[in-house]
Design a protein around this motif. Structure first.
Motif, PDB file in Angstrom:
ATOM      1  N   PHE B 224      39.351  38.257  39.602  1.00 40.06           N
ATOM      2  CA  PHE B 224      39.288  36.794  39.695  1.00 40.06           C
ATOM      3  C   PHE B 224      37.989  36.344  40.364  1.00 40.06           C
ATOM      4  O   PHE B 224      37.428  35.309  40.012  1.00 40.06           O
ATOM      5  CB  PHE B 224      40.510  36.234  40.426  1.00 40.06           C
ATOM      6  CG  PHE B 224      41.717  36.112  39.539  1.00 40.06           C
ATOM      7  CD1 PHE B 224      41.710  35.215  38.477  1.00 40.06           C
ATOM      8  CD2 PHE B 224      42.850  36.892  39.745  1.00 40.06           C
ATOM      9  CE1 PHE B 224      42.811  35.100  37.637  1.00 40.06           C
ATOM     10  CE2 PHE B 224      43.960  36.786  38.915  1.00 40.06           C
ATOM     11  CZ  PHE B 224      43.936  35.894  37.856  1.00 40.06           C
ATOM     12  N   TYR B 230      36.671  30.879  34.147  1.00 44.00           N
ATOM     13  CA  TYR B 230      38.126  30.815  33.978  1.00 44.00           C
ATOM     14  C   TYR B 230      38.570  29.498  33.341  1.00 44.00           C
ATOM     15  O   TYR B 230      39.340  29.495  32.388  1.00 44.00           O
ATOM     16  CB  TYR B 230      38.826  31.006  35.323  1.00 44.00           C
ATOM     17  CG  TYR B 230      40.311  30.750  35.275  1.00 44.00           C
ATOM     18  CD1 TYR B 230      41.142  31.588  34.557  1.00 44.00           C
ATOM     19  CD2 TYR B 230      40.880  29.656  35.929  1.00 44.00           C
ATOM     20  CE1 TYR B 230      42.506  31.351  34.488  1.00 44.00           C
ATOM     21  CE2 TYR B 230      42.245  29.407  35.876  1.00 44.00           C
ATOM     22  CZ  TYR B 230      43.056  30.262  35.150  1.00 44.00           C
ATOM     23  OH  TYR B 230      44.392  30.019  35.077  1.00 44.00           O
ATOM     24  N   ARG B 245      50.460  21.441  32.518  1.00 38.75           N
ATOM     25  CA  ARG B 245      50.428  21.448  33.990  1.00 38.75           C
ATOM     26  C   ARG B 245      50.810  20.064  34.534  1.00 38.75           C
ATOM     27  O   ARG B 245      51.542  19.943  35.512  1.00 38.75           O
ATOM     28  CB  ARG B 245      49.034  21.831  34.493  1.00 38.75           C
ATOM     29  CG  ARG B 245      48.703  23.320  34.365  1.00 38.75           C
ATOM     30  CD  ARG B 245      47.392  23.603  35.076  1.00 38.75           C
ATOM     31  NE  ARG B 245      46.927  24.981  34.937  1.00 38.75           N
ATOM     32  CZ  ARG B 245      46.133  25.417  33.961  1.00 38.75           C
ATOM     33  NH1 ARG B 245      45.745  24.594  33.005  1.00 38.75           N
ATOM     34  NH2 ARG B 245      45.739  26.669  33.940  1.00 38.75           N
ATOM     35  N   GLY B 264      47.870  29.958  44.804  1.00 36.44           N
ATOM     36  CA  GLY B 264      47.103  30.540  43.698  1.00 36.44           C
ATOM     37  C   GLY B 264      46.303  29.489  42.960  1.00 36.44           C
ATOM     38  O   GLY B 264      46.330  29.405  41.736  1.00 36.44           O
ATOM     39  N   ALA B 266      43.207  29.133  42.351  1.00 40.30           N
ATOM     40  CA  ALA B 266      42.039  29.567  41.569  1.00 40.30           C
ATOM     41  C   ALA B 266      40.896  28.572  41.715  1.00 40.30           C
ATOM     42  O   ALA B 266      40.585  28.135  42.817  1.00 40.30           O
ATOM     43  CB  ALA B 266      42.427  29.803  40.113  1.00 40.30           C
ATOM     44  N   VAL B 269      42.010  24.197  38.900  1.00 36.47           N
ATOM     45  CA  VAL B 269      42.339  23.551  37.627  1.00 36.47           C
ATOM     46  C   VAL B 269      43.577  22.662  37.765  1.00 36.47           C
ATOM     47  O   VAL B 269      43.615  21.548  37.237  1.00 36.47           O
ATOM     48  CB  VAL B 269      42.460  24.588  36.482  1.00 36.47           C
ATOM     49  CG1 VAL B 269      43.393  25.714  36.843  1.00 36.47           C
ATOM     50  CG2 VAL B 269      42.908  23.920  35.194  1.00 36.47           C
ATOM     51  N   ASP B 290      44.196  30.567  47.888  1.00 36.80           N
ATOM     52  CA  ASP B 290      43.965  31.627  46.898  1.00 36.80           C
ATOM     53  C   ASP B 290      43.273  32.788  47.609  1.00 36.80           C
ATOM     54  O   ASP B 290      42.452  32.560  48.491  1.00 36.80           O
ATOM     55  CB  ASP B 290      43.088  31.120  45.750  1.00 36.80           C
ATOM     56  CG  ASP B 290      43.221  31.984  44.497  1.00 36.80           C
ATOM     57  OD1 ASP B 290      43.866  31.532  43.529  1.00 36.80           O
ATOM     58  OD2 ASP B 290      42.702  33.126  44.492  1.00 36.80           O
ATOM     59  N   PRO B 291      43.609  34.034  47.227  1.00 32.37           N
ATOM     60  CA  PRO B 291      42.929  35.164  47.882  1.00 32.37           C
ATOM     61  C   PRO B 291      41.497  35.378  47.383  1.00 32.37           C
ATOM     62  O   PRO B 291      40.731  36.102  48.022  1.00 32.37           O
ATOM     63  CB  PRO B 291      43.809  36.362  47.530  1.00 32.37           C
ATOM     64  CG  PRO B 291      44.578  35.960  46.325  1.00 32.37           C
ATOM     65  CD  PRO B 291      44.697  34.470  46.349  1.00 32.37           C
ATOM     66  N   LYS B 317      46.825  34.806  50.834  1.00 32.67           N
ATOM     67  CA  LYS B 317      47.781  35.112  49.778  1.00 32.67           C
ATOM     68  C   LYS B 317      49.110  34.453  50.109  1.00 32.67           C
ATOM     69  O   LYS B 317      49.397  34.151  51.270  1.00 32.67           O
ATOM     70  CB  LYS B 317      48.013  36.608  49.598  1.00 32.67           C
ATOM     71  CG  LYS B 317      47.219  37.523  50.500  1.00 32.67           C
ATOM     72  CD  LYS B 317      47.236  38.938  49.989  1.00 32.67           C
ATOM     73  CE  LYS B 317      48.596  39.598  50.145  1.00 32.67           C
ATOM     74  NZ  LYS B 317      48.635  40.966  49.661  1.00 32.67           N
ATOM     75  N   ALA B 318      49.906  34.300  49.073  1.00 33.29           N
ATOM     76  CA  ALA B 318      51.191  33.637  49.252  1.00 33.29           C
ATOM     77  C   ALA B 318      52.079  34.408  50.228  1.00 33.29           C
ATOM     78  O   ALA B 318      52.900  33.827  50.927  1.00 33.29           O
ATOM     79  CB  ALA B 318      51.885  33.496  47.895  1.00 33.29           C
ATOM     80  N   GLU B 319      51.890  35.721  50.285  1.00 31.70           N
ATOM     81  CA  GLU B 319      52.739  36.537  51.152  1.00 31.70           C
ATOM     82  C   GLU B 319      52.355  36.406  52.619  1.00 31.70           C
ATOM     83  O   GLU B 319      53.081  36.866  53.503  1.00 31.70           O
ATOM     84  CB  GLU B 319      52.632  38.027  50.772  1.00 31.70           C
ATOM     85  CG  GLU B 319      53.081  38.360  49.364  1.00 31.70           C
ATOM     86  CD  GLU B 319      51.945  38.248  48.357  1.00 31.70           C
ATOM     87  OE1 GLU B 319      51.015  37.442  48.575  1.00 31.70           O
ATOM     88  OE2 GLU B 319      51.992  38.964  47.345  1.00 31.70           O
ATOM     89  N   VAL B 334      50.875  27.197  39.774  1.00 29.62           N
ATOM     90  CA  VAL B 334      50.970  27.538  38.354  1.00 29.62           C
ATOM     91  C   VAL B 334      50.336  28.909  38.124  1.00 29.62           C
ATOM     92  O   VAL B 334      49.212  29.161  38.562  1.00 29.62           O
ATOM     93  CB  VAL B 334      50.243  26.482  37.482  1.00 29.62           C
ATOM     94  CG1 VAL B 334      50.160  26.955  36.026  1.00 29.62           C
ATOM     95  CG2 VAL B 334      50.962  25.140  37.552  1.00 29.62           C
ATOM     96  N   GLY B 335      51.091  29.779  37.462  1.00 31.10           N
ATOM     97  CA  GLY B 335      50.523  31.060  37.031  1.00 31.10           C
ATOM     98  C   GLY B 335      50.106  31.970  38.158  1.00 31.10           C
ATOM     99  O   GLY B 335      49.140  32.722  38.014  1.00 31.10           O
ATOM    100  N   PHE B 339      51.812  37.431  40.387  1.00 29.84           N
ATOM    101  CA  PHE B 339      50.863  38.292  41.095  1.00 29.84           C
ATOM    102  C   PHE B 339      51.357  38.667  42.494  1.00 29.84           C
ATOM    103  O   PHE B 339      50.704  39.440  43.184  1.00 29.84           O
ATOM    104  CB  PHE B 339      49.515  37.583  41.255  1.00 29.84           C
ATOM    105  CG  PHE B 339      48.776  37.394  39.962  1.00 29.84           C
ATOM    106  CD1 PHE B 339      48.213  38.476  39.310  1.00 29.84           C
ATOM    107  CD2 PHE B 339      48.645  36.134  39.396  1.00 29.84           C
ATOM    108  CE1 PHE B 339      47.526  38.306  38.117  1.00 29.84           C
ATOM    109  CE2 PHE B 339      47.956  35.956  38.208  1.00 29.84           C
ATOM    110  CZ  PHE B 339      47.401  37.044  37.563  1.00 29.84           C
ATOM    111  N   THR B 340      52.443  38.074  42.911  1.00 30.27           N
ATOM    112  CA  THR B 340      52.841  38.229  44.309  1.00 30.27           C
ATOM    113  C   THR B 340      54.010  39.193  44.477  1.00 30.27           C
ATOM    114  O   THR B 340      54.697  39.532  43.516  1.00 30.27           O
ATOM    115  CB  THR B 340      53.281  36.883  44.912  1.00 30.27           C
ATOM    116  OG1 THR B 340      54.503  36.485  44.278  1.00 30.27           O
ATOM    117  CG2 THR B 340      52.235  35.811  44.693  1.00 30.27           C
TER     118      THR B 340
END
Ligand SMILES: C[S@@+](CC[C@H](N)C(=O)[O-])C[C@H]1O[C@@H](n2cnc3c(N)ncnc32)[C@H](O)[C@@H]1O
Lengths: 133, 498
Positions: B224, B230, B245, B264, B266, B269, B290-291, B317-319, B334-335, B339-340
């Motif tokens: 990413f 992107y 969206r 996330g 990104a 967008v 976002d990471p 990150k979300a975690e 969104v999207g 990934f988590t």
């Protein structure tokens, strides 16, 4: 760009490769190089101002079938810089181009004052002697 | 034989990561070109040498390799590779790019030295041997054999190395893991039966330690980082991207004045083009996480151009949210959910969303791969899975996964809305760039492949794509991709303990 006469390759102010003796002449002094360093140097000298990639240089110096890695090339780049540059730690002739490779520029001699300033700024390693291993 | 490989290194590996270190990582953009300038190489090389001479003592050798012969340069190489890998990883994390500065090289080396001081040199050596051993043997298994020259230069499997792998050949040979065969003028390296057994055990050990999962995450974020276009390719393959969206934000119930956490984000967008920031307005606030530093840089660029000051972009990150005291009305994204680690991510969101607040996600679901154009185009990946008699592995979710995780996280009033997005496949280069090099679809299939095999496969996908695009009409190169919107509430009365 390079100027071939009497088996010399001109490298700018007071500086040329002597192909017969396989040495670098700089400021009237002889600087010795190992055979591979010299071979690499000649290749650079024949392509002054051109970007040369690491892979290409490795092929030139050690042949296409060699097992040599990049770290070995770095050693020889260092040797050439020690012989050629007024301050090998801040090279002005043999420059690194990030992610691209290397390029050799002709030597431009500093005026007297600038050189004094340079040398008194103390760069750590001395650039005076030729390199031989 | 090779006993040192089997002690459980799980804890040590986790300590290595905690120290910000990686060994020989999978990172986007790392290839056969020099990792850094020779000046930085020289610095790392000299310091690694010193470090190894100080620490690679007889006692440490006994700890690390028992009674096996000690390859002299391997210790120095282990330090060098760890520092070099960490430096590139730091560059990725801090700048989203690959350029290693002197400061980063210094930082990386410092981390290695601290790790050695805290956990011993033998531990570093064992980890280094475990990871590189897997990498070497896995490549040999995949290719069957590798010409010695390519093996020693790592050009098929570790092209980023700038030193010779000659000592690793000797070591693996002395352990009986590999053999050499001479044919004509060439020599080839091959796996022995013992090597195959060692590979199996190494794979198990790394699997147990969560190594492959960690590597995949690192690779994903680094992809990413370098994914510059992107927003452009996203709209190329997903023509209704913005409208869908927008509809989702409407469904989630985002209103002016709310405090919203976006996950996330990104390049922003959803934040900008799809109107999240606009909906919330200057009386509200958006914290977008976002990471990927590269993505965040692009998002901040958009923000400056639009002069919107109620959005705050943060790396994280979300975690493990970069949120302390703040509380939000809604957490939305969104999207990103696929990934988590979902249970960790949901707990974190629950922590920072106020009681009664909403957690919501829109994400693509697993699809079937029946469209003839698709089967033809992506055959190299489908075949990898078919050999195992499985469906191709990807990170996409089954429809019941997110709802189950939301409920298990203790969220209430879980609502799901299923839709279908139209995906189009306009041209080979952009499609492969977007799905494979970009968002990392089928990363699970590609990751175990040695470097060259992965690169060759991606090249093949581009070539097949060109042929498919020439033979199937635009209309045929479409897929209805199932998507899921989900929203749920954080309980009013925090149930149980915090
Ligand atoms: C496919 S993009 C989606 C971006 C955007 N929200 C959109 O609407 O298109 C996925 C994003 O999730 C990010 N991501 C990856 N792992 C994550 C994690 N553990 N937590 C939060 N975001 C993550 C990636 O860096 C990437 O920017």
């Amino acid at each position: 760009m390079s100027n071939l006469e009497d088996s010399q390759i001109d490298l700018g102010d007071d500086c040329y490769l002597d192909l017969n003796g396989a040495v670098l002449m700089k400021d009237g002094k002889i600087r010795y190089l190992t055979p591979i360093a010299f071979r690499l140097f000649v290749y650079f000298a024949l392509h002054v101002g051109e970007t040369l990639t690491v892979e290409e240089l490795i092929h030139r110096a050690w042949g296409k079938q060699g097992m040599v890695q990049r770290d070995e090339l770095y050693v020889y780049i260092r040797k050439i810089r020690l012989a050629l540059e007024d301050n090998p730690n801040a090279p002005k002739c043999l420059k690194t181009l990030r992610h691209l490779g290397y390029v050799l520029y002709p030597r431009l001699k500093e005026t007297g004052g600038a050189i004094d300033q340079f040398e008194s700024s103390g760069s750590g390693k001395s650039a005076t002697e030729g390199v031989e291993s | 034989m090779a006993l040192y490989i089997y002690p459980d290194l799980t804890e040590s590996l986790h300590r290595l990561w905690a120290a910000g270190l990686v060994i020989s990582p999978w990172l986007a953009g790392i290839d056969g070109n020099a990792r850094f300038d020779p000046e930085i190489h020289e610095f790392l090389h000299d310091r690694s040498r010193e470090c190894a001479f100080i620490h690679w003592t007889e006692a440490e050798r006994a700890l690390a390799i028992g009674d096996l012969p000690a390859p002299e340069r391997m210790a120095q190489i282990a330090v060098y590779e760890t520092a070099a890998s960490a430096a590139v990883n730091l560059a990725h994390q801090k700048t989203g790019e690959l350029d290693v500065t002197e400061a980063m090289a210094f930082d990386a080396l410092q981390r290695v030295e601290n790790f050695i001081n805290d956990h011993g040199f033998a531990t570093l050596m064992q980890l280094y041997m475990l990871e590189t051993c897997w990498e070497n043997l896995n490549a040999l298994r995949y290719f069957g054999e590798i010409p010695e020259r390519d093996y020693v230069r790592g050009s098929w499997h570790r092209p980023w190395v700038d030193y010779s792998l000659g000592e690793e050949v000797l070591f693996a040979y002395s352990l009986g893991n590999i053999e050499l065969e001479k044919r004509g003028e060439h020599r080839f390296v091959r796996l022995t039966d013992e090597g195959r057994r060692v590979l199996e055990k190494t794979t198990d050990a790394l699997q147990r330690a969560g190594y492959f999962r960690y590597r995949l995450e690192t690779l994903c974020v680094s992809q990413f980082n370098l994914f510059n276009n992107y927003d452009k390719t996203d709209r190329m393959v997903w023509p209704n991207a913005i409208d869908e969206r927008r509809a989702f934000l409407e469904w989630v119930g985002i209103k002016a004045g709310m405090r919203v956490l976006e996950l996330g984000c990104a390049d922003g967008v959803l934040t900008f083009a799809a109107g999240l920031a606009e909906r919330v307005g200057p009386s509200g606030a958006v914290v977008a996480v976002d990471p990927s530093t590269g993505m965040l840089a692009r998002a901040r660029g958009k923000q400056r151009r639009q002069e919107i000051d109620w959005v705050d972009f943060r790396q994280g990150k979300a975690e493990q949210l970069p949120v302390d005291e703040e509380r939000f009305d809604i957490a939305v994204g969104v999207g990103y959910l696929h990934f988590t680690n979902r249970s960790e991510a949901l707990q974190e969101m629950k922590r920072v969303v106020r009681p009664g607040g909403v957690i919501a996600s829109l994400h693509p679901l697993k699809m079937d791969f029946t469209a003839p154009f698709f089967r033809e185009w992506f055959a190299p990946i489908l075949d990898l899975a078919a050999k195992r008699e499985e469906k191709p592995r990807d990170y996409l979710l089954h429809p019941d996964e997110a709802p189950r995780d939301f409920k298990q996280a203790g969220l209430e009033q879980v609502e799901v809305f299923m839709s279908s997005s139209e995906l189009v496949f306009p041209d080979a280069k952009n499609v492969v760039q977007h799905f494979i090099r970009g968002v990392g679809w089928f990363g699970e299939e590609l990751a175990p492949l040695p470097w060259k095999a992965r690169e060759d496969l991606i090249q093949e996908l581009i070539e097949r794509g060109q042929s498919v695009c020439a033979r199937y009409s635009d209309n045929e190169r479409r897929i209805a991709w199932p998507a899921q919107s989900i929203r749920a509430r954080v309980p009013e009365e925090p149930s149980g303990k915090e």
